[in-house]
Every structure is written in C-alpha cells, then in structure tokens.
Design an enzyme around this catalytic site. Sequence first.
Site, PDB file in Angstrom:
ATOM      1  N   TYR A  36      77.964  37.001 154.529  1.00 17.13           N
ATOM      2  CA  TYR A  36      78.151  36.517 153.323  1.00 17.13           C
ATOM      3  C   TYR A  36      77.985  34.828 153.367  1.00 17.13           C
ATOM      4  O   TYR A  36      78.758  34.211 153.923  1.00 17.13           O
ATOM      5  CB  TYR A  36      79.541  36.819 152.726  1.00 17.13           C
ATOM      6  N   SER A  37      76.955  34.694 152.612  1.00 15.85           N
ATOM      7  CA  SER A  37      76.601  33.044 152.847  1.00 15.85           C
ATOM      8  C   SER A  37      76.409  32.437 154.128  1.00 15.85           C
ATOM      9  O   SER A  37      75.322  33.003 155.093  1.00 15.85           O
ATOM     10  CB  SER A  37      77.676  32.075 152.111  1.00 15.85           C
ATOM     11  N   LEU A  38      77.031  31.609 154.659  1.00 12.21           N
ATOM     12  CA  LEU A  38      76.979  31.182 156.139  1.00 12.21           C
ATOM     13  C   LEU A  38      77.058  32.300 157.088  1.00 12.21           C
ATOM     14  O   LEU A  38      76.595  32.274 157.995  1.00 12.21           O
ATOM     15  CB  LEU A  38      77.916  29.867 156.496  1.00 12.21           C
TER      16      LEU A  38
ATOM     17  N   ASP B  54      73.581  38.506 153.649  1.00  9.20           N
ATOM     18  CA  ASP B  54      73.691  38.072 152.090  1.00  9.20           C
ATOM     19  C   ASP B  54      74.082  36.740 151.946  1.00  9.20           C
ATOM     20  O   ASP B  54      75.163  36.296 151.984  1.00  9.20           O
ATOM     21  CB  ASP B  54      74.892  39.016 151.296  1.00  9.20           C
TER      22      ASP B  54
END
Length: 405
Positions: free
Chosen positions: A230-232, A253
Amino acid sequence: MRFLFEDESFSFETLRAAGFANYGGADVGEVVATARNIGEGDEEAWLREWKNTAERVHAIGTRAQADGHLVSAREALLRASNYYRTAEFYRRDDPAHDPEVKRLSALSRETFAAAAALMDTPVEAVHIPYEDASLPGYLFLVDDSGTPRPTIIFTSGFDSTLEESYFAAAAAATRRGYNVLAYDGPGQGAVLREQGLTFRPDWEAVITPVVDYALTRAEIAPDRIALLGYSLGGYLAARAAAHEHRLAALVLDDGLYDYHEAHTRFIAPFLREWIENGQDDLANPVAGLLMQASTQLRWALRNGVWAFGADSVADYIRRTADYTLEGRAQLIECPTLTLDAEGDQFFQGQPQLVQAALTCPHTLVTLREAEGAGEHCHMGAMYRFHQVTFDWLDSTLNSRAQPSS
C-alpha cells in the site's frame, strides 16, 4: 480532486480520513465540521481541530462501552483512532522527541485496540519475531473455526500505520473470506515511534520473518498467501516478492518502480545535482526555502528525514536511491496485480514502469478520475479499489487451487 481544501496536501489527507467511512473509520459530518475550522495550510489548527474531534468521539465510545452499548462503542472508537492518526500527521518538526506525536499516536493505537476487542470477527494482536526485536501486528480472522483460509499479508507505506490496515484492507477482506495479517515494519507506525527502527530497502528481510510467522498459524492456508503493498508498500512488497517465493499472489497499490525518481522529478536539476554531489551546504538551505512554500513538500521531506533515519533533507533524498526495482522486478514469480491511479500526484507513471519490467503473469488496472478513484491509492473510492483487488485475488487464487487436468 479537491476535497474541502484548496491546499493539495490538506485536501488529500482529509479525503483519506473521510474515505475510511466505508468501514466505520469516519463520519462525513464529523469530517466536514472539523475541516471548516482549519485554515488553508494551517498545521497548528489541523492538529488542534482533529485532536478535539478525536477526543470528543473517544469520549462517546468510552461512555457507550461503560453503559454496555458495545456496537456504539466500537463505532466511536474506530473513528477516534482514525482521527488521532490524522491529528498528528503534520507534526514533523522533531517527531522522534515530540511528546504530542507520541501521545496522539498512542491514543490512535489504544482506541483501535479497544474497538478491535468489540468486533464481530476475531482480531488477535500478535508479535512477529524480527532480528533482535519484534514487529507488532494484528491477525484479522474470518471466524474462529480454525479453518485454513487464503490470507493477505498487508504492508503499509511511508506514513500509514498498523491500525489503518483495518480500513485499507482487513474489513473488506474478512467479509470476502480472507484473513489479513497486518504489521508495522521498520519506518512505520509503532515500530518507528516506539522502537526507533527506520526504513530499509531490502524489505525481503522484513517479509520473510512475517511469512515464517504466518506459516505457524493453522488458520492460514500455506499455499494461498498473498502480499498486498500500500503506497510506498507498493515498492516494499514488490522488492520482497522478488526474493520471497512462498507467495501465491502480489498486489501493488499502487505500483512503484523507483522511489528516488518519483521524488526527484519534482526537484530542479541544479538542486538534484547538488544533492547527488554531496553539496549539502547548498542543497539543504534551498530545499528549506521550497518547503516553506509547499505543505506537501514540507511534510514529505520532514517525514522522510525521520522515517529514513536521515541527517538532513539532502541525506534523505540520497537514501531513496536504493529503493528501486531495477534488476529485481523480473525475479518476481507469483501472479501480480499492479494498480494505477489516473491522477496520482505522487507516483505518476510508476505503475507502468513496474508493468514493463515484470516477467511473471501480470495485470495492470488503471482506476479513473471520472469514477472518483483517480487519487493516490484510490482514496475516497475504497469500495472500487477493493472490488478490483479481491475479484482479481478470487480468480487468481482459485485458479491456483485447481488441480491441472
């Protein structure tokens, strides 16, 4: 997309807080009432107003629990946890020693733990052995039957926390028959705030112990473990999957191929050159001037210095150079879903670079601004994100489970 603020960062973080309403993490009226008392870019007002809202909702939850209204208590405590996390978000002058950061983040953890104890499905706090320490985590279970089920290991990002994993993945997963094992790793949540452990690029050193732990749990089907970044975490999970081959599927994601490039594309060439050449006496003062003019840049660089254990902004940016999938993406073996947000202000173009480098079975899905899902990590469109992700996982893991003819 602008949501209640013109300031890009305030807008995004408010949308992030409000977007968790799908799973009980916010009430839209509370978000609007809080935001209207905050001026554009006013970080002191941001902390004050979100803290006030968190404390008020926390008190509602405490009273409801004392009176035996356990559903009301759970709902209020979940919202309070999200609001406490939001309140301390911009407090980054010296977060390692800031008592307000420690207090608010602790309250976010405490209110979530109290809510988790009241959930309809089992939630177990776990501690995952990691080097000379341990990683705090939660195992969100579909039920208490002990039946082995497909399980998602959730890896969060640059500033997200273990508690956020419930809204970002676990609530949607358990209702679809998936367990979720979420954790804070180095540089994240309580591991950063309480243990002082900072990010590391070789995330396989983190994920391998997490998978080792998962395989000790009878509730987790060993051949149906998926990793979600998720993100980074989109970089961290991909880097880990390049070396950890006990995974049945990978979800990014969003996709992130080169964190350094994603960062430095916003920086003037002369400043980038100073940083690369170690001319910090020139780079840091100029970066400081740029930070004064941008909430987003100011927060991101200050948070980066803290979470990466850097000495300065220039040092932080140099450290990001190790966070690349170059030479590693082709080592990923499991089927991979790479998500892309059409209007991503942070990782624009990065999912396509991941997609081009993968040699495993891979799928790229772009979620569009026209459907409200174009923000980074599809904030404000969690149902759409989860629909795409879990429909793909259903097909991928069910196909894997079928014997070949």
